[in-house]
Design an enzyme around this catalytic site. Structure first.
Site, PDB file in Angstrom:
ATOM      1  N   TYR A 158      56.646 -20.308 -50.100  1.00  0.00           N
ATOM      2  CA  TYR A 158      56.457 -19.875 -51.579  1.00  0.00           C
ATOM      3  C   TYR A 158      55.144 -18.996 -51.556  1.00  0.00           C
ATOM      4  CZ  TYR A 158      56.127 -19.892 -56.686  1.00  0.00           C
ATOM      5  OH  TYR A 158      55.966 -19.787 -58.041  1.00  0.00           O
ATOM      6  N   LYS A 162      55.307 -14.926 -52.733  1.00  0.00           N
ATOM      7  CA  LYS A 162      54.540 -14.528 -53.837  1.00  0.00           C
ATOM      8  C   LYS A 162      53.553 -13.442 -53.196  1.00  0.00           C
ATOM      9  CE  LYS A 162      56.858 -16.437 -56.716  1.00  0.00           C
ATOM     10  NZ  LYS A 162      57.736 -15.538 -57.794  1.00  0.00           N
TER      11      LYS A 162
HETATM   12  P1  NAP Z   1      63.339 -21.902 -63.385  1.00  0.00           P
HETATM   13  O1  NAP Z   1      62.941 -22.380 -64.479  1.00  0.00           O
HETATM   14  O2  NAP Z   1      63.669 -22.627 -62.123  1.00  0.00           O
HETATM   15  O3  NAP Z   1      64.160 -20.533 -63.320  1.00  0.00           O
HETATM   16  C1  NAP Z   1      64.463 -19.465 -62.447  1.00  0.00           C
HETATM   17  C2  NAP Z   1      65.553 -18.550 -62.839  1.00  0.00           C
HETATM   18  O4  NAP Z   1      65.853 -17.816 -61.751  1.00  0.00           O
HETATM   19  C3  NAP Z   1      66.764 -19.096 -63.375  1.00  0.00           C
HETATM   20  O5  NAP Z   1      67.174 -18.380 -64.317  1.00  0.00           O
HETATM   21  C4  NAP Z   1      67.645 -19.064 -62.089  1.00  0.00           C
HETATM   22  O6  NAP Z   1      68.914 -19.186 -62.184  1.00  0.00           O
HETATM   23  C5  NAP Z   1      67.118 -17.818 -61.682  1.00  0.00           C
HETATM   24  N1  NAP Z   1      67.558 -17.601 -60.063  1.00  0.00           N
HETATM   25  C6  NAP Z   1      67.079 -18.410 -59.051  1.00  0.00           C
HETATM   26  N2  NAP Z   1      67.640 -17.819 -57.705  1.00  0.00           N
HETATM   27  C7  NAP Z   1      68.224 -16.757 -58.203  1.00  0.00           C
HETATM   28  C8  NAP Z   1      68.970 -15.795 -57.291  1.00  0.00           C
HETATM   29  N3  NAP Z   1      69.310 -15.822 -56.112  1.00  0.00           N
HETATM   30  N4  NAP Z   1      69.629 -14.648 -58.154  1.00  0.00           N
HETATM   31  C9  NAP Z   1      69.383 -14.660 -59.597  1.00  0.00           C
HETATM   32  N5  NAP Z   1      68.864 -15.671 -60.313  1.00  0.00           N
HETATM   33  C10 NAP Z   1      68.202 -16.462 -59.567  1.00  0.00           C
HETATM   34  O7  NAP Z   1      61.848 -20.786 -62.831  1.00  0.00           O
HETATM   35  P2  NAP Z   1      60.496 -20.472 -63.645  1.00  0.00           P
HETATM   36  O8  NAP Z   1      59.420 -21.690 -63.660  1.00  0.00           O
HETATM   37  O9  NAP Z   1      60.863 -20.132 -65.113  1.00  0.00           O
HETATM   38  O10 NAP Z   1      59.837 -19.540 -62.932  1.00  0.00           O
HETATM   39  C11 NAP Z   1      60.223 -18.184 -63.017  1.00  0.00           C
HETATM   40  C12 NAP Z   1      59.186 -17.216 -61.991  1.00  0.00           C
HETATM   41  O11 NAP Z   1      57.869 -17.592 -62.304  1.00  0.00           O
HETATM   42  C13 NAP Z   1      59.442 -17.517 -60.715  1.00  0.00           C
HETATM   43  O12 NAP Z   1      59.624 -16.287 -59.873  1.00  0.00           O
HETATM   44  C14 NAP Z   1      58.058 -18.351 -60.322  1.00  0.00           C
HETATM   45  O13 NAP Z   1      57.852 -18.444 -59.100  1.00  0.00           O
HETATM   46  C15 NAP Z   1      57.155 -17.692 -61.277  1.00  0.00           C
HETATM   47  N6  NAP Z   1      56.144 -18.790 -61.513  1.00  0.00           N
HETATM   48  C16 NAP Z   1      56.433 -19.892 -62.185  1.00  0.00           C
HETATM   49  C17 NAP Z   1      55.299 -20.821 -62.411  1.00  0.00           C
HETATM   50  C18 NAP Z   1      55.556 -22.054 -63.187  1.00  0.00           C
HETATM   51  O14 NAP Z   1      54.658 -22.677 -63.304  1.00  0.00           O
HETATM   52  N7  NAP Z   1      56.713 -22.404 -63.582  1.00  0.00           N
HETATM   53  C19 NAP Z   1      54.075 -20.446 -62.171  1.00  0.00           C
HETATM   54  C20 NAP Z   1      53.846 -19.270 -61.422  1.00  0.00           C
HETATM   55  C21 NAP Z   1      54.867 -18.439 -61.312  1.00  0.00           C
HETATM   56  P3  NAP Z   1      69.988 -19.886 -61.291  1.00  0.00           P
HETATM   57  O15 NAP Z   1      69.456 -21.400 -61.625  1.00  0.00           O
HETATM   58  O16 NAP Z   1      71.303 -19.710 -62.117  1.00  0.00           O
HETATM   59  O17 NAP Z   1      70.047 -19.436 -60.080  1.00  0.00           O
END
Ligand code: NAP
Length: 254
Positions: A158, A162
């Site tokens: 990861y 990133k």
């Molecule tokens: P999440 O709730 O798991 O949502 C991920 C989204 O990405 C879902 O809509 C999922 O849809 C979609 N997705 C996954 N694989 C995909 C693919 N191959 N093609 C198209 N869509 C895809 O994640 P989140 O926590 O909101 O995180 C969103 C972003 O923020 C990510 O890049 C993560 O690394 C970053 N981030 C998150 C945090 C945190 O604390 N949550 C912190 C720093 C950065 P499906 O399930 O239908 O695939």
């Protein structure tokens, strides 16, 4: 009052069926943009997000597809631009994690995470940039992570993906800046997402207290904290910010 007006603009947010991406899509739509809602398989979540945007008077288009697949990524970008008329904003938000200590990490864990987070960001960008070049306008915002800046045990794959997004952000910013296209990244820290609090919900009370003691503002972040920064970087107002990484972590890595 300061408001950001995206009327007449079109935005594609990858991974916007739920979580941070859905909140970003709602904020961009509330600012007037027509939005493409992308996801790989969570159609029911996308239904909810699309319904909410439409109920608030916004325009949302369903564009499912795996962004790590070249053909699918091209179709997602092209369908958004064809159906909504143009493409001004791309937010590369789709992301996954497969956490394990590196000595236990399978090649598949590595490949899957790099494929979605980094190859997916590359592919969507690669197909969006020619459209933006023709328009002589564009905003690309990559959702990276503080883990890409400082690392985290159990997240070698990861963190690499990133950090890779950040290098790519800076390279593409240099390629297209002269054409009124900016490319920036945000690096969120601990974000409590959705009803279950996401990653932060699985922490023990002790872990939560320990993490919170290192966050100067004294709370976990929200998806809205991330969306506010993305909205600004995606707006015309941010036209002189290019190739930058905006950390959104309450001061955790200050
Ligand atoms: P999440 O709730 O798991 O949502 C991920 C989204 O990405 C879902 O809509 C999922 O849809 C979609 N997705 C996954 N694989 C995909 C693919 N191959 N093609 C198209 N869509 C895809 O994640 P989140 O926590 O909101 O995180 C969103 C972003 O923020 C990510 O890049 C993560 O690394 C970053 N981030 C998150 C945090 C945190 O604390 N949550 C912190 C720093 C950065 P499906 O399930 O239908 O695939």
């Amino acid at each position: 009052m300061y408001t950001i007006d995206l009327s007449g603009q079109v935005a594609l947010i990858t991974g916007s069926s739920r979580g941070i991406g859905a909140v970003i899509a709602k904020r961009l739509a509330a600012a007037g943009a027509s939005v493409g809602i992308n996801y790989r398989s969570s159609a029911a979540d996308a239904d909810v997000t699309i319904d909410e945007i439409r109920a608030a008077g916004g325009e949302a288009l369903r564009v499912p597809g795996d962004v790590s697949d070249e053909g699918a990524a091209e179709a997602v970008v092209k369908t958004t631009a064809d159906r909504l008329g143009r493409l001004d904003i791309l937010v590369n938000n789709a992301g996954i994690n497969r956490d394990r200590l590196v000595m236990r990490m399978n090649a598949a864990d590595w490949d899957d995470v790099l494929a979605v987070n980094l190859r997916g960001t590359f592919l969507s960008t690669r197909f969006a940039i020619p459209l933006m070049l023709r328009q002589r306008y564009g905003r690309v915002v990559n959702v990276s992570s503080v883990v890409g800046l400082s690392g985290n045990p159990g997240q070698a794959n990861y963190a690499a993906s990133k950090a890779g997004q950040i290098g790519m952000t800076k390279a593409v910013a240099r390629e297209v800046g002269s054409r009124n296209i900016t490319v920036n990244a945000v690096a969120p820290g601990f974000i409590a997402v959705g009803g279950d609090g996401g990653m932060t919900a699985s922490m023990t009370t002790e872990q939560r207290a320990q993490v919170l003691s290192n966050i100067p503002v004294g709370r976990f972040g929200t998806a809205d904290d991330v969306a506010s920064a993305v909205l600004y970087l995606a707006s015309p107002d941010a036209g002189y910010i290019n190739g930058q990484v905006l950390t959104i972590d309450g001061g955790l890595t200050a």
